[in-house]
Write a protein that holds these residues in place. Structure first.
Motif, PDB file in Angstrom:
ATOM      1  N   ALA A   1       0.845  -1.186   0.000  1.00  0.00           N
ATOM      2  CA  ALA A   1       0.000   0.000   0.000  1.00  0.00           C
ATOM      3  C   ALA A   1       0.886   1.244   0.000  1.00  0.00           C
ATOM      4  O   ALA A   1       1.819   1.358   0.802  1.00  0.00           O
ATOM      5  CB  ALA A   1      -0.909   0.003   1.219  1.00  0.00           C
ATOM      6  N   THR A   2       0.587   2.146  -0.929  1.00  0.00           N
ATOM      7  CA  THR A   2       1.308   3.419  -1.005  1.00  0.00           C
ATOM      8  C   THR A   2       0.326   4.543  -0.715  1.00  0.00           C
ATOM      9  O   THR A   2      -0.852   4.302  -0.449  1.00  0.00           O
ATOM     10  CB  THR A   2       1.942   3.622  -2.392  1.00  0.00           C
TER      11      THR A   2
ATOM     12  N   THR B   1      -2.832   0.736  -4.003  1.00  0.00           N
ATOM     13  CA  THR B   1      -2.460  -0.543  -3.409  1.00  0.00           C
ATOM     14  C   THR B   1      -2.169  -1.517  -4.537  1.00  0.00           C
ATOM     15  O   THR B   1      -2.964  -1.650  -5.467  1.00  0.00           O
ATOM     16  CB  THR B   1      -3.587  -1.097  -2.525  1.00  0.00           C
ATOM     17  N   VAL B   2      -1.010  -2.178  -4.459  1.00  0.00           N
ATOM     18  CA  VAL B   2      -0.578  -3.109  -5.502  1.00  0.00           C
ATOM     19  C   VAL B   2      -0.476  -4.492  -4.880  1.00  0.00           C
ATOM     20  O   VAL B   2       0.170  -4.670  -3.849  1.00  0.00           O
ATOM     21  CB  VAL B   2       0.790  -2.680  -6.094  1.00  0.00           C
ATOM     22  N   LYS B   3      -1.146  -5.462  -5.512  1.00  0.00           N
ATOM     23  CA  LYS B   3      -1.062  -6.857  -5.071  1.00  0.00           C
ATOM     24  C   LYS B   3      -0.390  -7.647  -6.177  1.00  0.00           C
ATOM     25  O   LYS B   3      -0.863  -7.641  -7.310  1.00  0.00           O
ATOM     26  CB  LYS B   3      -2.447  -7.433  -4.810  1.00  0.00           C
ATOM     27  N   GLY B   4       0.710  -8.296  -5.860  1.00  0.00           N
ATOM     28  CA  GLY B   4       1.432  -9.069  -6.865  1.00  0.00           C
ATOM     29  C   GLY B   4       2.658  -9.722  -6.276  1.00  0.00           C
ATOM     30  O   GLY B   4       2.848  -9.768  -5.062  1.00  0.00           O
ATOM     31  N   LYS B   5       3.502 -10.218  -7.162  1.00  0.00           N
ATOM     32  CA  LYS B   5       4.723 -10.921  -6.751  1.00  0.00           C
ATOM     33  C   LYS B   5       5.850  -9.913  -6.555  1.00  0.00           C
ATOM     34  O   LYS B   5       6.117  -9.083  -7.424  1.00  0.00           O
ATOM     35  CB  LYS B   5       5.116 -11.946  -7.815  1.00  0.00           C
ATOM     36  N   LEU B   6       6.517 -10.009  -5.418  1.00  0.00           N
ATOM     37  CA  LEU B   6       7.675  -9.161  -5.137  1.00  0.00           C
ATOM     38  C   LEU B   6       8.876  -9.757  -5.865  1.00  0.00           C
ATOM     39  O   LEU B   6       9.432 -10.763  -5.441  1.00  0.00           O
ATOM     40  CB  LEU B   6       7.921  -9.079  -3.632  1.00  0.00           C
ATOM     41  N   LYS B   7       9.250  -9.139  -6.984  1.00  0.00           N
ATOM     42  CA  LYS B   7      10.313  -9.695  -7.829  1.00  0.00           C
ATOM     43  C   LYS B   7      11.708  -9.304  -7.371  1.00  0.00           C
ATOM     44  O   LYS B   7      12.632 -10.101  -7.452  1.00  0.00           O
ATOM     45  CB  LYS B   7      10.109  -9.255  -9.280  1.00  0.00           C
ATOM     46  N   ALA B   8      11.875  -8.055  -6.933  1.00  0.00           N
ATOM     47  CA  ALA B   8      13.215  -7.592  -6.560  1.00  0.00           C
ATOM     48  C   ALA B   8      13.114  -6.524  -5.480  1.00  0.00           C
ATOM     49  O   ALA B   8      12.123  -5.806  -5.388  1.00  0.00           O
ATOM     50  CB  ALA B   8      13.947  -7.038  -7.776  1.00  0.00           C
ATOM     51  N   VAL B   9      14.188  -6.435  -4.678  1.00  0.00           N
ATOM     52  CA  VAL B   9      14.274  -5.426  -3.627  1.00  0.00           C
ATOM     53  C   VAL B   9      15.581  -4.670  -3.821  1.00  0.00           C
ATOM     54  O   VAL B   9      16.645  -5.272  -3.927  1.00  0.00           O
ATOM     55  CB  VAL B   9      14.241  -6.075  -2.224  1.00  0.00           C
ATOM     56  N   PHE B  10      15.484  -3.360  -3.911  1.00  0.00           N
ATOM     57  CA  PHE B  10      16.641  -2.493  -4.082  1.00  0.00           C
ATOM     58  C   PHE B  10      16.746  -1.575  -2.866  1.00  0.00           C
ATOM     59  O   PHE B  10      15.791  -1.463  -2.093  1.00  0.00           O
ATOM     60  CB  PHE B  10      16.497  -1.667  -5.367  1.00  0.00           C
ATOM     61  N   PRO B  11      17.885  -0.894  -2.664  1.00  0.00           N
ATOM     62  CA  PRO B  11      18.032  -0.036  -1.485  1.00  0.00           C
ATOM     63  C   PRO B  11      17.014   1.098  -1.407  1.00  0.00           C
ATOM     64  O   PRO B  11      16.691   1.550  -0.316  1.00  0.00           O
ATOM     65  CB  PRO B  11      19.452   0.526  -1.625  1.00  0.00           C
ATOM     66  N   ASP B  12      16.484   1.536  -2.554  1.00  0.00           N
ATOM     67  CA  ASP B  12      15.541   2.661  -2.517  1.00  0.00           C
ATOM     68  C   ASP B  12      14.156   2.334  -3.051  1.00  0.00           C
ATOM     69  O   ASP B  12      13.242   3.132  -2.915  1.00  0.00           O
ATOM     70  CB  ASP B  12      16.111   3.843  -3.290  1.00  0.00           C
TER      71      ASP B  12
ATOM     72  N   ILE C   1       5.912   3.785   0.725  1.00  0.00           N
ATOM     73  CA  ILE C   1       5.162   2.614   1.188  1.00  0.00           C
ATOM     74  C   ILE C   1       4.574   2.884   2.572  1.00  0.00           C
ATOM     75  O   ILE C   1       5.283   3.292   3.492  1.00  0.00           O
ATOM     76  CB  ILE C   1       6.065   1.365   1.224  1.00  0.00           C
ATOM     77  N   CYS C   2       3.268   2.629   2.691  1.00  0.00           N
ATOM     78  CA  CYS C   2       2.595   2.720   3.997  1.00  0.00           C
ATOM     79  C   CYS C   2       2.697   1.398   4.745  1.00  0.00           C
ATOM     80  O   CYS C   2       3.005   1.383   5.930  1.00  0.00           O
ATOM     81  CB  CYS C   2       1.125   3.098   3.818  1.00  0.00           C
ATOM     82  N   PHE C   3       2.401   0.288   4.053  1.00  0.00           N
ATOM     83  CA  PHE C   3       2.551  -1.025   4.666  1.00  0.00           C
ATOM     84  C   PHE C   3       2.761  -2.075   3.601  1.00  0.00           C
ATOM     85  O   PHE C   3       2.428  -1.879   2.443  1.00  0.00           O
ATOM     86  CB  PHE C   3       1.359  -1.397   5.568  1.00  0.00           C
ATOM     87  N   VAL C   4       3.325  -3.212   4.016  1.00  0.00           N
ATOM     88  CA  VAL C   4       3.514  -4.380   3.157  1.00  0.00           C
ATOM     89  C   VAL C   4       2.966  -5.578   3.911  1.00  0.00           C
ATOM     90  O   VAL C   4       3.258  -5.745   5.109  1.00  0.00           O
ATOM     91  CB  VAL C   4       5.012  -4.618   2.839  1.00  0.00           C
ATOM     92  N   SER C   5       2.175  -6.394   3.203  1.00  0.00           N
ATOM     93  CA  SER C   5       1.589  -7.562   3.829  1.00  0.00           C
ATOM     94  C   SER C   5       1.741  -8.760   2.903  1.00  0.00           C
ATOM     95  O   SER C   5       1.417  -8.661   1.720  1.00  0.00           O
ATOM     96  CB  SER C   5       0.108  -7.304   4.116  1.00  0.00           C
ATOM     97  N   PRO C   6       2.233  -9.878   3.421  1.00  0.00           N
ATOM     98  CA  PRO C   6       2.304 -11.081   2.573  1.00  0.00           C
ATOM     99  C   PRO C   6       0.901 -11.630   2.321  1.00  0.00           C
ATOM    100  O   PRO C   6       0.033 -11.570   3.195  1.00  0.00           O
ATOM    101  CB  PRO C   6       3.148 -12.049   3.374  1.00  0.00           C
TER     102      PRO C   6
END
Length: 109
Positions: free
Chosen positions: A66-67, A71-82, A100-105
């Protein structure tokens, strides 16, 4: 009685001496000079290390992000420092960590 102390005179032997000169060195750019000692690592400064670490643990799983605007629901493909990369409906979303406000699996179907 009133004589001033005289400075020692330099001998002519010192005057004929040439100044020290460095021996010729093979040309090597500064960035490559210490490559054999320490491999170059990209500089990564993470402003939110706990959120970054948590996102790394969720990488490859389905998540809800959630931003402030969506709100985006999908596969987390990559994580970068920013930012993170989330794939939803064959579209990729680059979401900055600071928005980002929150992240939920999500439970995998």
């Amino acid at each position: 009685m009133g004589e001033k102390p005289s400075m020692p005179k330099e001998s002519s032997r010192h005057e004929s001496k040439k100044p020290f000169k460095m021996p010729p060195m093979p040309h090597m750019p500064m960035k490559d000079m210490y490559k054999h000692i320490m491999p170059t690592m990209p500089h990564r400064h993470v402003k939110e290390p706990y959120m970054y670490q948590h996102l790394l643990e969720l990488k490859g799983r389905r998540v809800e992000v959630a931003t402030q605007c969506k709100t985006v629901k999908g596969k987390l493909k990559a994580v970068f420092p920013d930012h993170v990369l989330v794939e939803m409906d064959r579209r990729e979303y680059h979401i900055r960590l600071k928005t980002i406000c929150f992240v939920s699996p999500l439970l995998d179907p």
